[in-house]
Design an enzyme around this catalytic site. Structure first.
Site, PDB file in Angstrom:
ATOM      1  CB  ILE A 175      -7.594 -17.750 -36.035  1.00  0.00           C
ATOM      2  CG1 ILE A 175      -7.766 -19.260 -36.198  1.00  0.00           C
ATOM      3  CG2 ILE A 175      -8.239 -17.012 -37.196  1.00  0.00           C
ATOM      4  CD1 ILE A 175      -7.364 -20.066 -34.995  1.00  0.00           C
ATOM      5  CB  SER A 221      -5.232  -8.380 -43.852  1.00  0.00           C
ATOM      6  OG  SER A 221      -5.457  -7.892 -42.540  1.00  0.00           O
ATOM      7  NE  ARG A 222     -10.758  -3.757 -42.406  1.00  0.00           N
ATOM      8  CZ  ARG A 222     -11.785  -3.461 -41.612  1.00  0.00           C
ATOM      9  NH1 ARG A 222     -12.450  -2.336 -41.778  1.00  0.00           N
ATOM     10  NH2 ARG A 222     -12.145  -4.299 -40.649  1.00  0.00           N
ATOM     11  CE  LYS A 254     -13.968 -21.885 -34.009  1.00  0.00           C
ATOM     12  NZ  LYS A 254     -14.497 -21.080 -32.886  1.00  0.00           N
ATOM     13  CG  ASP A 292     -15.506 -17.842 -31.464  1.00  0.00           C
ATOM     14  OD1 ASP A 292     -15.663 -17.599 -32.670  1.00  0.00           O
ATOM     15  OD2 ASP A 292     -14.395 -18.105 -30.966  1.00  0.00           O
TER      16      ASP A 292
END
Length: 308
Positions: A11, A33-34, A87, A165
């Site tokens: 996303i 971020s990993r 969201k 979701d």
């Protein structure tokens, strides 16, 4: 303004990064971020390190799954940063209310985004329904989870919401366009025997004027994806198709008025810029409340296991 993007997944890459790049308000200054990163942008693997080393970045956009999001948001707010939430805004209503209190205490902006409310025809549908008596409204939201959430195991776990979701997108439109508040009265949740979250759900709502209001969500849709809201009133019929991108009134296709910004996410980032500039917050939890009620009231039916 400089902004940091946390959680560089599908996303973020599909929607957030292009929206920020096209915005006159924002400069993507860092990512956390990993696994993921954005070319040409400073990247971190540890959020605490970002907060410590980049005190100049005053705004953070969180694209993490719902369960870990609270800890990141709480840390950002405690550090005096403005926070934008993908969201749903959290894994529970209680933690969302806690974030609201923290943001107020720290005097920073908090924005719980609902991208489907920014679809081109949602505002027009709201205006059309405002002076009419609703008789019936039905949501049909059916999509293929394999297409839209490939390999995302977290959505099946507690806090991941399962079919809600995408279903919460429909509920965010519903709560935006209806002039009257509704509440859930009945739900059926279909849960695969090898999963924690539902793969399908049907909902019924109570409307103050007695209108029939219902929704069907399903993640097993083959072929054409369906994101439709149909409303029958005392003065005509409204249909929203393609998640609010198209509107039909009494069989006649309606035209958008030509919004200044094209796309849902550019409008979200424009709204965040307004909130930061004014010192305001925007945290509407009504879509999430309906989901919580569905899990509280819903009758669970075990269905066949699901495998990607």
């Amino acid at each position: 303004m400089e902004i940091a993007l946390v959680g560089i997944g599908k996303i973020a890459l599909d929607q957030h990064v292009p929206a920020i790049a096209a915005s006159p308000d924002w400069d993507l200054a860092a990512t956390v971020s990993r696994k993921g990163s954005v070319d040409g942008v400073e990247s971190f693997t540890d959020f605490a390190e970002l907060l410590e080393r980049r005190s100049d970045i005053r705004v953070v956009s969180l694209c993490l799954p719902p369960v870990p999001r609270f800890d990141y948001a709480a840390a950002a707010i405690a550090a005096g940063r403005h926070v934008m939430l993908e969201k749903p805004p959290g894994a529970s209503l209680s933690e969302c209310h806690r974030l609201i209190d923290m943001a107020q205490a720290q005097r920073v902006s908090l924005y719980a985004t609902w991208h489907s409310r920014e679809a081109p025809m949602v505002a027009a549908a709201k205006a059309w329904l405002a002076d009419k008596t609703l008789r019936r409204l039905q949501i049909t939201w059916k999509e293929d989870v394999r297409r839209w959430h490939p390999g995302q195991d977290w959505i099946w776990e507690p806090g991941g919401l399962g079919v809600f979701d995408p279903g919460i997108n429909a509920l965010s439109i519903l709560t935006e366009i209806l002039p009257d508040a509704i509440h859930l009265t009945d739900a059926t949740l279909e849960v695969p025997e090898n999963k924690q979250g539902p793969i399908a759900a049907s909902l019924r709502f109570a409307h103050p004027a007695g209108a029939e209001v219902g929704a069907v969500f399903d993640w097993r849709q083959d072929g054409d994806q369906i994101w439709t809201i149909e409303a029958e009133t005392d003065r005509g019929r409204l249909e929203l198709h393609d998640g609010g991108a198209r509107m039909v009134i009494d069989g006649i296709e309606q035209s958008a008025d030509g919004p200044a910004l094209a796309g849902e996410y550019p409008r979200l980032y424009a709204r965040m810029a307004q909130l930061v500039a004014s010192g305001g917050s925007d945290v509407d939890l009504s879509p999430m409340r309906h989901v919580a009620d569905a899990f509280l009231l819903g009758r669970r039916e075990t269905v066949a296991p699901f495998h990607e």
